[in-house]
Scaffold this motif. Sequence first.
Motif, PDB file in Angstrom:
ATOM      1  N   GLU A  27       0.969  -1.332   0.092  1.00 49.09           N
ATOM      2  CA  GLU A  27       0.055   0.092   0.137  1.00 49.09           C
ATOM      3  C   GLU A  27       0.734   1.330  -0.088  1.00 49.09           C
ATOM      4  OE1 GLU A  27      -3.035  -0.155   2.904  1.00 49.09           O
ATOM      5  OE2 GLU A  27      -4.062  -1.322   2.120  1.00 49.09           O
ATOM      6  N   LEU A  28       1.781   1.237   0.748  1.00 52.63           N
ATOM      7  CA  LEU A  28       2.738   2.394   0.891  1.00 52.63           C
ATOM      8  C   LEU A  28       3.487   2.670  -0.308  1.00 52.63           C
ATOM      9  CD1 LEU A  28       3.532   4.792   2.615  1.00 52.63           C
ATOM     10  CD2 LEU A  28       5.290   3.529   3.704  1.00 52.63           C
ATOM     11  N   GLN A  29       3.842   1.536  -0.885  1.00 49.80           N
ATOM     12  CA  GLN A  29       4.798   1.725  -2.164  1.00 49.80           C
ATOM     13  C   GLN A  29       3.621   2.270  -3.291  1.00 49.80           C
ATOM     14  OE1 GLN A  29       4.984  -0.771  -0.124  1.00 49.80           O
ATOM     15  NE2 GLN A  29       6.978  -1.810   0.001  1.00 49.80           N
ATOM     16  N   SER A  30       2.580   1.725  -3.270  1.00 47.11           N
ATOM     17  CA  SER A  30       1.651   2.343  -4.453  1.00 47.11           C
ATOM     18  C   SER A  30       1.447   3.866  -4.129  1.00 47.11           C
ATOM     19  CB  SER A  30       0.282   1.589  -4.175  1.00 47.11           C
ATOM     20  OG  SER A  30       0.400   0.181  -4.552  1.00 47.11           O
ATOM     21  N   PHE A  31       1.278   4.087  -2.856  1.00 50.07           N
ATOM     22  CA  PHE A  31       0.999   5.813  -2.394  1.00 50.07           C
ATOM     23  C   PHE A  31       1.955   6.761  -2.871  1.00 50.07           C
ATOM     24  CE2 PHE A  31       1.825   9.120   0.500  1.00 50.07           C
ATOM     25  CZ  PHE A  31       0.896   9.749   0.497  1.00 50.07           C
ATOM     26  N   VAL A  32       3.283   6.267  -2.858  1.00 53.04           N
ATOM     27  CA  VAL A  32       4.585   7.027  -3.310  1.00 53.04           C
ATOM     28  C   VAL A  32       4.874   6.925  -4.659  1.00 53.04           C
ATOM     29  CG1 VAL A  32       5.846   6.734  -0.855  1.00 53.04           C
ATOM     30  CG2 VAL A  32       6.226   5.218  -2.756  1.00 53.04           C
ATOM     31  N   TRP A  33       4.540   5.954  -5.036  1.00 55.92           N
ATOM     32  CA  TRP A  33       4.349   5.638  -6.716  1.00 55.92           C
ATOM     33  C   TRP A  33       3.402   6.739  -7.397  1.00 55.92           C
ATOM     34  CZ3 TRP A  33       7.125   2.496 -10.269  1.00 55.92           C
ATOM     35  CH2 TRP A  33       6.497   2.620 -11.568  1.00 55.92           C
ATOM     36  N   MET A  34       2.067   6.641  -6.690  1.00 58.78           N
ATOM     37  CA  MET A  34       1.261   7.720  -7.297  1.00 58.78           C
ATOM     38  C   MET A  34       1.522   9.150  -7.024  1.00 58.78           C
ATOM     39  SD  MET A  34      -2.451   5.803  -6.490  1.00 58.78           S
ATOM     40  CE  MET A  34      -2.097   5.101  -4.935  1.00 58.78           C
ATOM     41  N   ALA A  35       2.192   9.381  -5.790  1.00 56.64           N
ATOM     42  CA  ALA A  35       2.693  10.849  -5.514  1.00 56.64           C
ATOM     43  C   ALA A  35       3.760  11.106  -6.577  1.00 56.64           C
ATOM     44  CB  ALA A  35       3.276  10.830  -4.013  1.00 56.64           C
TER      45      ALA A  35
END
Length: 429
Positions: A154-162
């Motif tokens: 989830e956190l990897q996806s969040f920073v990827w989207m940021a």
Amino acid sequence: MVSVRNGNESERSRKLLLGIGFWVQGLRCFPWMGVNFFLKDGMRVDPSTLQILQNSANLPMVAKPFYGILSDSFYIFGQHRVPYIALGAFLQAVSWVTIALFAKSGISFLLITFYLLLGNLGASIVEVANDAIVAETGKQLALSKNWKPSSSGELQSFVWMASSVGGVMGNLISGIAIDKFSTQLMFLMYGILLSLQFLITLFIRESSLDLPKSPSQVGFRKQLSELLVALQKPMIYYSIIWFAMSYAVIPALTGTLLHLKIESSLLGISKVFGQAAMLFWGVVYNRHLKSIPPRKLIAAVQISMAIFIISDVLFVNGVYRSMGIPDSLYVVVFSGFLEVLYFFKILPFNVLMAQLCPPGCEGSVMAFVMSAIALAFIVSGYLGVALASYVGVIGDDFSGLPRGLLIQAVCTLFPLFWSSCIPDVKSKE
């Protein structure tokens, strides 16, 4: 109840720090668009020299393992992540503000090269510290009692989207700013943004992030030894070798865009579309794909890359044009998508490495991964130059481009023959 509230506050602090950090780094395309035009039009730098500068400016990225070991082993005021993010933001701010201030008065090519290297040094330090926080948090969640497979990545996806949002905004705004404002103003605007990131980071205490506690602070040599031990794990070093080679063996050809000599505004739109695709990929991965074994997902991306390269062959030969598809539409949609498709497999691979990485050396291991990828892209670029010369793509002669693209597609499929190097890990070890 208190622990839940503290956990939510820690999560908000982490997302604030990482969201701003990855978003600002995604915006780096904004000042770099200005750099390209400033060197080309303002300093009259020839294309070959410009290409050498672009490649040389990325040299600090290769030393990421050193920065990773440094942040893992040397604490600043009892913290070993946040201070390095602040330091990296400060170095970047100094770099871009200085370039902005001296650009009008006449800055030498040597001096601007130095400041660009300094800026990329700062960016490398920030990326290493941010990646370490993501890896540490992911590892901590995977080892917790409340861990669920659905929360993996989830956190990897969040920073990827940021980062993708930053890329979309950077490419979109730079396309407008390059015509409306001076390049010096673009440098200054990004320098001010980095200064704000620096100030915000100063007010965030690492204790508020609830990062895993290291048993004890270890020295540089000890941390280097632990990194070497981690890299000796077959699942880790086989994965890194395969992943780096999957990029390195593909000769980098920019055949489609070179062939058409598309105007800069259309190229900007193409890049915006590509960044939007990266953002969409982050959302789709987080919601639907993170349960798929990494090997299958990465192999699927690799195959998709080959398919799109073959599509470029048809495009260069005029097949799509004969079907009534405008060249501009193909460049914006297909070429823009292919440009970022190369990076799609980084997200599932980072999730995998966060699971495999031993506690205590997340920063150095993730930094080693990104350094290996940086070197792979450099090798890919050199192979692309060699391939272009071999097939006869020189100057305005693009007659050999279809053959070069076919060779590129074959090279893209080649790593699939040893994709078993990537472990099929869906959950914590």
